[in-house]
Design a protein around this motif. Structure first.
Motif, PDB file in Angstrom:
ATOM      1  N   UNK A  57       0.840  -1.195   0.000  1.00 18.59           N
ATOM      2  CA  UNK A  57       0.000   0.000   0.000  1.00 18.59           C
ATOM      3  C   UNK A  57       0.880   1.252   0.000  1.00 18.59           C
ATOM      4  N   UNK A  58       0.504   2.234  -0.814  1.00 21.19           N
ATOM      5  CA  UNK A  58       1.285   3.465  -0.940  1.00 21.19           C
ATOM      6  C   UNK A  58       1.434   4.177   0.400  1.00 21.19           C
ATOM      7  N   UNK A  59       0.353   4.284   1.159  1.00 23.52           N
ATOM      8  CA  UNK A  59       0.433   4.979   2.451  1.00 23.52           C
ATOM      9  C   UNK A  59       1.383   4.276   3.400  1.00 23.52           C
ATOM     10  N   UNK A  60       1.385   2.959   3.379  1.00 26.14           N
ATOM     11  CA  UNK A  60       2.287   2.179   4.237  1.00 26.14           C
ATOM     12  C   UNK A  60       3.742   2.450   3.853  1.00 26.14           C
ATOM     13  N   UNK A  61       4.034   2.382   2.552  1.00 31.34           N
ATOM     14  CA  UNK A  61       5.409   2.624   2.101  1.00 31.34           C
ATOM     15  C   UNK A  61       5.877   4.031   2.429  1.00 31.34           C
ATOM     16  N   UNK A  62       5.009   5.010   2.199  1.00 30.99           N
ATOM     17  CA  UNK A  62       5.379   6.399   2.496  1.00 30.99           C
ATOM     18  C   UNK A  62       5.675   6.564   3.983  1.00 30.99           C
ATOM     19  N   UNK A  97       7.465   7.386  -5.322  1.00 29.18           N
ATOM     20  CA  UNK A  97       7.970   6.013  -5.205  1.00 29.18           C
ATOM     21  C   UNK A  97       6.892   5.099  -4.608  1.00 29.18           C
ATOM     22  N   UNK A  98       6.199   5.588  -3.599  1.00 19.13           N
ATOM     23  CA  UNK A  98       5.128   4.792  -2.982  1.00 19.13           C
ATOM     24  C   UNK A  98       4.020   4.517  -3.994  1.00 19.13           C
ATOM     25  N   UNK A  99       3.673   5.510  -4.809  1.00 16.43           N
ATOM     26  CA  UNK A  99       2.640   5.316  -5.838  1.00 16.43           C
ATOM     27  C   UNK A  99       3.077   4.277  -6.852  1.00 16.43           C
ATOM     28  N   UNK A 100       4.338   4.320  -7.235  1.00 15.04           N
ATOM     29  CA  UNK A 100       4.851   3.327  -8.192  1.00 15.04           C
ATOM     30  C   UNK A 100       4.762   1.918  -7.621  1.00 15.04           C
ATOM     31  N   UNK A 101       5.313   1.721  -6.434  1.00 14.16           N
ATOM     32  CA  UNK A 101       5.337   0.373  -5.870  1.00 14.16           C
ATOM     33  C   UNK A 101       3.944  -0.157  -5.538  1.00 14.16           C
ATOM     34  N   UNK A 102       3.006   0.718  -5.234  1.00 11.94           N
ATOM     35  CA  UNK A 102       1.640   0.280  -4.941  1.00 11.94           C
ATOM     36  C   UNK A 102       0.996  -0.370  -6.172  1.00 11.94           C
TER      37      UNK A 102
END
Length: 105
Positions: A57-62, A97-102
């Motif tokens: 999840x993008x929020x988790x990665x961020x 980066x978070x958006x990409x990996x999500x």
């Protein structure tokens, strides 16, 4: 909303991150800020010591990146390696980066 379609896209990217820019950071890094490519450690041929980021999840990665910046995130023996990487990241880099990996597989 009163915004033109291109303004709505820009607003969404600002809020959610630009996955294309995130892909470039993940695969190439940001050399002028000494940010290594994420895929060097977190790619498909990664060591088991490094987590796979694709599909998180993008929020988790961020949040994890911000905790590394604050030096408040724990982790395994290799967690300290993230400090040099995150120090060169700006807020928009983290979102991208978070958006990409999500959305990556």
């Amino acid at each position: 909303s009163g915004l033109s379609p291109s303004q709505e896209v820009d607003s969404t990217r600002e809020r959610n991150g630009d996955g294309e820019r995130g892909r470039a950071i993940a695969t190439e890094g940001i050399p002028d800020r000494h940010v290594a490519a994420c895929t060097g450690c977190h790619g498909s041929d990664r060591s088991a010591a490094y987590p796979l980021l694709a599909g998180q999840y993008a929020d988790y990665l961020a949040l994890q990146l911000k905790l590394f910046q604050q030096r408040t995130r724990g982790g395994g023996e290799a967690a300290h390696l993230m400090h040099a990487v995150v120090d060169g990241l700006r807020e928009e880099d983290i979102r991208d980066v978070a958006a990409y990996y999500a959305t990556a597989e």
